[in-house]
Design a protein around this motif. Sequence first.
Motif: not given
Length: 92
Positions: A14-15, A5, A18, A82-83, A85-86
């Motif tokens: 973005v990581d 991450s 994510s 994707m999360s 947050e992403a």
Amino acid sequence: MAALSQVIDPELGVDIVSLGLIYDVTNDAQGHCVVTMTLTMMGCPLTDILSNRIVTTMKAVAGVEDVAINLVWSPAWSIARMSREARVMLGV
């Protein structure tokens, strides 16, 4: 996964966890680590950059001696991986 991450996709900021690019990580008793992942598209120009960052990051984890990347295309990556947050960060 926690170490991965920290690997940021330089194009998206973005990581990779994510982004949903990492499917699995295994590590055996001899320190052999296999990262199973995909990319957002075939022919991604950042493949080598991401691979190098993944290897460097994973080798810094205690007990990891060598790292192999298993690049797969099935299941195919999609925005749904994707999360939340992403997706918010990218405005998706």
